[in-house]
Design a protein around this motif. Structure first.
Motif, PDB file in Angstrom:
ATOM      1  N   PRO A 228       0.994  -1.198  -0.091  1.00 26.10           N
ATOM      2  CA  PRO A 228      -0.165  -0.218   0.006  1.00 26.10           C
ATOM      3  C   PRO A 228       0.654   1.212   0.019  1.00 26.10           C
ATOM      4  O   PRO A 228       0.286   2.416  -0.464  1.00 26.10           O
ATOM      5  CB  PRO A 228      -0.982   0.021   1.352  1.00 26.10           C
ATOM      6  CG  PRO A 228      -0.022  -0.935   2.143  1.00 26.10           C
ATOM      7  CD  PRO A 228       0.516  -1.996   1.257  1.00 26.10           C
ATOM      8  N   TRP A 229       2.040   1.147   0.439  1.00 25.80           N
ATOM      9  CA  TRP A 229       2.951   2.322   0.296  1.00 25.80           C
ATOM     10  C   TRP A 229       3.536   2.733  -0.812  1.00 25.80           C
ATOM     11  O   TRP A 229       4.402   3.973  -1.071  1.00 25.80           O
ATOM     12  CB  TRP A 229       3.984   2.110   1.534  1.00 25.80           C
ATOM     13  CG  TRP A 229       3.140   1.973   2.918  1.00 25.80           C
ATOM     14  CD1 TRP A 229       3.417   0.862   3.677  1.00 25.80           C
ATOM     15  CD2 TRP A 229       2.450   2.932   3.516  1.00 25.80           C
ATOM     16  NE1 TRP A 229       2.592   0.934   4.853  1.00 25.80           N
ATOM     17  CE2 TRP A 229       2.048   1.989   4.999  1.00 25.80           C
ATOM     18  CE3 TRP A 229       2.009   4.268   3.286  1.00 25.80           C
ATOM     19  CZ2 TRP A 229       1.174   2.635   5.982  1.00 25.80           C
ATOM     20  CZ3 TRP A 229       1.193   4.894   4.492  1.00 25.80           C
ATOM     21  CH2 TRP A 229       0.827   3.878   5.567  1.00 25.80           C
TER      22      TRP A 229
ATOM     23  N   ARG B 284       6.139   6.186  -4.819  1.00 25.89           N
ATOM     24  CA  ARG B 284       6.191   6.730  -6.572  1.00 25.89           C
ATOM     25  C   ARG B 284       6.071   7.881  -6.572  1.00 25.89           C
ATOM     26  O   ARG B 284       6.492   8.666  -7.492  1.00 25.89           O
ATOM     27  CB  ARG B 284       5.140   5.920  -7.245  1.00 25.89           C
ATOM     28  CG  ARG B 284       5.259   5.648  -8.744  1.00 25.89           C
ATOM     29  CD  ARG B 284       4.073   5.050  -9.670  1.00 25.89           C
ATOM     30  NE  ARG B 284       2.737   5.825  -9.178  1.00 25.89           N
ATOM     31  CZ  ARG B 284       2.383   7.130  -9.707  1.00 25.89           C
ATOM     32  NH1 ARG B 284       3.186   7.612 -10.643  1.00 25.89           N
ATOM     33  NH2 ARG B 284       0.989   7.468  -9.577  1.00 25.89           N
ATOM     34  N   ILE B 285       5.047   8.748  -5.894  1.00 22.98           N
ATOM     35  CA  ILE B 285       4.780   9.875  -5.950  1.00 22.98           C
ATOM     36  C   ILE B 285       5.885  10.915  -5.545  1.00 22.98           C
ATOM     37  O   ILE B 285       6.588  11.839  -6.086  1.00 22.98           O
ATOM     38  CB  ILE B 285       3.608  10.345  -5.217  1.00 22.98           C
ATOM     39  CG1 ILE B 285       2.002   9.768  -5.808  1.00 22.98           C
ATOM     40  CG2 ILE B 285       3.419  11.766  -4.955  1.00 22.98           C
ATOM     41  CD1 ILE B 285       1.111  10.037  -4.801  1.00 22.98           C
TER      42      ILE B 285
END
Lengths: 134, 153
Positions: B15-16, B21-22
């Motif tokens: 989930p992280w 990626r951002i």
């Protein structure tokens, strides 16, 4: 007056109108300018500049202060752990409104502070011209 | 009879990963906009701004302190904390002056910094030349790199 704490003033980089050929950076030194009856004094902060690195010129009414920063022992191989200020040369120009006695400009450099004393030139005494009638 | 194929199984997703990626995307953007310099430049919030360098044997702390005399400075070391304290007082002797510009400030300063490397407290030297303070702290013996000689047996 001196009880306040000093604040961090970020160095202001000089913006050239044209591109320079070398990549050396120039910064605008912070100054104090004050005037007395007989002279104008300019005090500029130029840390890292020695006597040989200072170049002061007064061309017409433009005063140019230039300081060549020199830290000879700083090595490119040193690993930088913290980098909070940039180093570079100093350059600033002023238009001097007063008429200055160019011959007697004096400058001293102490602890990175450059002090320039610009004596005002005395206005020429008005000569009285007598008109005689013949 | 439906035979589930392995490739159709939903993959486990971290989930992280999306945040990572951002973050990478933003890092790339700032790097493109400001160049590599931003990488290690930081802005000081306490006076004076410091540059700290590491050499093989020592740690060099440097600060620009124009107009400050050596006796107005107080440098101390307590275990791993280096403190630079002082006062800048620039007096212009002339009494009847009119100021045109007043940009140079006077006042007190006090900055403490935690040193990242163990240093030898007995071998600290500081010098103040042309308004630049340089503090040289030698590294403690055990943190200096030691060359290990290999003997062929």
């Amino acid at each position: 007056m001196t009880d306040q704490d000093l604040k961090v003033a970020n160095k202001q980089e000089l913006l050239h109108k044209e591109e320079t050929t070398s990549t050396d950076k120039y910064f605008v030194p912070t100054v104090d300018i004050f005037e007395t009856e007989n002279e104008v004094t300019v005090v500029a902060e130029m840390p890292g500049v020695d006597n040989d690195g200072v170049d002061i010129s007064l061309d017409a009414d433009i005063l140019t202060i230039k300081g060549r920063m020199d830290i000879a022992d700083e090595d490119k191989n040193w690993k930088i752990l913290l980098h909070e200020y940039e180093t570079g040369h100093y350059l600033r120009r002023f238009t001097v409104a007063e008429t200055i006695d160019q011959e007697n400009i004096a400058a001293t450099l102490n602890d990175g502070l450059l002090k320039i004393i610009l004596p005002k030139s005395m206005p020429a005494q008005p000569r009285k011209i007598e008109v005689r009638s013949e | 009879m439906a035979i589930p194929r392995f490739t159709e199984k939903p993959q486990f997703r971290n989930p992280w990963m999306e945040f990572e990626r951002i973050r990478r995307g933003l890092d790339k953007l700032t790097k493109e906009a400001f160049g590599d310099e931003l990488h290690y430049s930081s802005h000081a919030s306490v006076y004076p701004p410091l540059n700290i360098f590491e050499t093989p044997n020592s740690l060099i702390v440097r600060a620009e302190l124009p107009g400050i005399k050596a006796d107005q400075l107080d440098i101390s070391l307590e275990t791993d904390t280096l403190t630079i304290k002082g006062k800048r007082q620039i007096q212009h002797q002339e009494s009847k002056v009119s100021f045109h510009r007043r940009e140079i400030e006077c006042g007190n300063f006090n900055r403490s910094i935690g040193l990242p490397i163990k240093i030898d407290p007995d071998s600290i030297s500081a010098k103040l030349v042309n308004g630049i303070l340089t503090i040289t702290l030698n590294k403690a013996e055990k943190t200096q790199p030691r060359r290990i000689v290999i003997t062929a047996g």
